[in-house]
Enzyme design. Structure first.
Site, PDB file in Angstrom:
ATOM      1  N   ARG A  82       0.833  -1.207   0.000  1.00 35.40           N
ATOM      2  CA  ARG A  82       0.000   0.000   0.000  1.00 35.40           C
ATOM      3  C   ARG A  82       0.871   1.262   0.000  1.00 35.40           C
ATOM      4  O   ARG A  82       0.533   2.251  -0.651  1.00 35.40           O
ATOM      5  CB  ARG A  82      -0.950  -0.028   1.199  1.00 35.40           C
ATOM      6  CG  ARG A  82      -2.076   0.978   1.072  1.00 35.40           C
ATOM      7  CD  ARG A  82      -3.151   0.755   2.108  1.00 35.40           C
ATOM      8  NE  ARG A  82      -2.642   0.887   3.461  1.00 35.40           N
ATOM      9  CZ  ARG A  82      -3.337   0.606   4.546  1.00 35.40           C
ATOM     10  NH1 ARG A  82      -4.588   0.187   4.452  1.00 35.40           N
ATOM     11  NH2 ARG A  82      -2.819   0.749   5.745  1.00 35.40           N
ATOM     12  N   LYS A 184      -2.739   6.466   1.208  1.00 37.00           N
ATOM     13  CA  LYS A 184      -2.564   6.992   2.562  1.00 37.00           C
ATOM     14  C   LYS A 184      -1.684   8.245   2.524  1.00 37.00           C
ATOM     15  O   LYS A 184      -0.558   8.262   3.053  1.00 37.00           O
ATOM     16  CB  LYS A 184      -1.959   5.895   3.443  1.00 37.00           C
ATOM     17  CG  LYS A 184      -2.523   5.895   4.842  1.00 37.00           C
ATOM     18  CD  LYS A 184      -2.299   4.564   5.508  1.00 37.00           C
ATOM     19  CE  LYS A 184      -2.372   4.647   7.013  1.00 37.00           C
ATOM     20  NZ  LYS A 184      -3.556   5.283   7.553  1.00 37.00           N
ATOM     21  N   GLU A 220     -16.265   5.989   4.395  1.00 35.23           N
ATOM     22  CA  GLU A 220     -15.528   5.520   5.577  1.00 35.23           C
ATOM     23  C   GLU A 220     -15.430   6.666   6.578  1.00 35.23           C
ATOM     24  O   GLU A 220     -16.041   7.723   6.376  1.00 35.23           O
ATOM     25  CB  GLU A 220     -14.144   5.013   5.167  1.00 35.23           C
ATOM     26  CG  GLU A 220     -13.267   6.053   4.500  1.00 35.23           C
ATOM     27  CD  GLU A 220     -11.862   5.536   4.198  1.00 35.23           C
ATOM     28  OE1 GLU A 220     -11.367   4.668   4.929  1.00 35.23           O
ATOM     29  OE2 GLU A 220     -11.249   6.045   3.251  1.00 35.23           O
TER      30      GLU A 220
END
Ligand code: PLP
Ligand code: COI
Length: 348
Positions: A82, A184, A220
């Site tokens: 990620r 992220k 989210e």
């Protein structure tokens, strides 16, 4: 070990400086070898890309202490992958997976005294991150980068631990339709701070963000994915190209299907169907699995019957199974657990 006089059973989710951290620099198209240092401070130019244009991304994972004293990591390879996706999207150099894993392991082993004891409920949170560390004044990628990994012992992310959270549907968006919501990037969190502050001022624990395009679908929160449970025990999680692909959520969905034999669905979840769910929880490395009791949307309050006063029964089973897998009490799927060998500690 553990002679630090920390109150392990009552740690919050706070930064506490540990002994060593890993640092590696990127310049002229390559990463240097990297090393551990005791210096927790970063000195960079005033014009560094991270300071001017927020060119930075990060990861979050944990080290756990098992009953036999061994320290384990949970699926660190997925954090490496990620971080690679985040780096590419932010036009930063990729840290090779082997280098990432080595850095994480070295840092954890160098701070082994800070891995909380088995049974304390606390863990060692690991924060790998990359940032533009050179100098850049026109809007363009930086020319130098730094990759660091530090650790900090933590307890539960939400103060009241297992008490169900009260969320509100945010008027703000977390991510643009073709933006950076799926990676992220530090900037995602900077822009969520105001929205979080507003939620707190209005008495809520967290925000529920909607899809930015239609504002009709659940995305989210600022730091975790959602899991819902239907009346007939189906586990449902929102599918969206603008949410962060949570490693905890992917693991829980696997556990639900393969260990608990539950039906699972990853699909678009509409705001108007929230009333159909009996349980809701947030999942993430920091949040683990935190029950959500209710969601306020303007004048409407949606209460999740089975998670309104305590963690819902399906979430509880998921939580218990996942934590038993992490603690080695139930056999883990292949490759999920990395046991660290404290004997091979490398400190330069
Ligand atoms: N969503 C966001 C926005 C997050 O910051 C996080 C935390 O990393 C998550 C979801 C959960 O992801 P993971 O389970 O990989 O920690
Ligand atoms: C995590 O769960 O690791 C996160 O990054 C969430 C938050 C602390 C930013």
């Amino acid at each position: 070990m553990n002679n630090l006089n920390l109150d392990w059973n009552n740690l919050g989710f706070d930064y506490r400086q540990t002994s060593k951290r890993y640092v590696s620099n990127y310049e002229n198209n390559s990463w240097d070898e990297g090393n551990l240092t005791e210096d927790a401070n970063v000195v960079i130019n005033e014009c560094a890309g991270v300071l001017q244009y927020a060119q930075t991304c990060f990861e979050g994972l944990k080290a756990y202490r098992r009953k036999d004293g061994k320290i384990v990591l949970f699926r660190p390879d997925l954090n490496a992958e990620r971080l690679e996706e985040s780096s590419k999207r932010l036009y930063m150099p990729v840290v090779p997976k082997e280098k990432f894993l080595e850095a994480v392991e070295q840092t954890v082993l160098a701070n082994a005294d800070f891995v909380p004891p088995y049974g304390s409920g606390a863990t060692l949170y690991i924060r790998p991150y990359i940032f533009g560390s050179g100098s850049v004044i026109g809007v363009k990628p930086d020319c130098k980068f730094q990759f660091r990994v530090f650790t900090t012992p933590v307890g539960p992310y939400f103060k009241d631990g297992v008490k169900p959270l009260s969320l509100c549907v945010s008027d703000f968006d977390r991510a643009a339709p073709s933006g950076t919501g799926h990676v992220k990037a530090g900037l995602n969190y900077a822009m969520s701070l105001h929205a979080l502050q507003v939620a707190h001022e209005n008495g809520f624990d967290e925000n529920m963000y909607l899809d930015p395009q239609t504002r009709s679908k659940v995305e989210e929160t600022g730091g975790a994915n959602f899991i819902f449970v239907t009346k007939d025990n189906k586990v449902v999680t929102p599918k969206s190209s603008t949410i962060l692909p949570s490693i905890t959520r992917r693991s829980l969905m696997y556990v639900a299907k393969e260990y608990l034999g539950l039906e699972v669905e990853e699909r678009e979840v509409y705001l108007e169907e929230l009333n159909d769910f009996v349980e809701c929880a947030l999942c993430g490395m920091a949040a683990v699995l935190s029950p959500v009791g209710k969601v306020t949307n303007q004048d409407e309050v949606i209460v999740f019957k089975n998670s309104s006063t305590e963690m819902g029964p399906v979430s509880k089973k998921l939580y218990d199974t996942l934590t038993k897998i992490q603690m080695g009490k139930i056999e883990a799927p292949q490759g999920w657990i990395k046991v660290l060998d404290e004997v091979v500690e490398k400190v330069s």
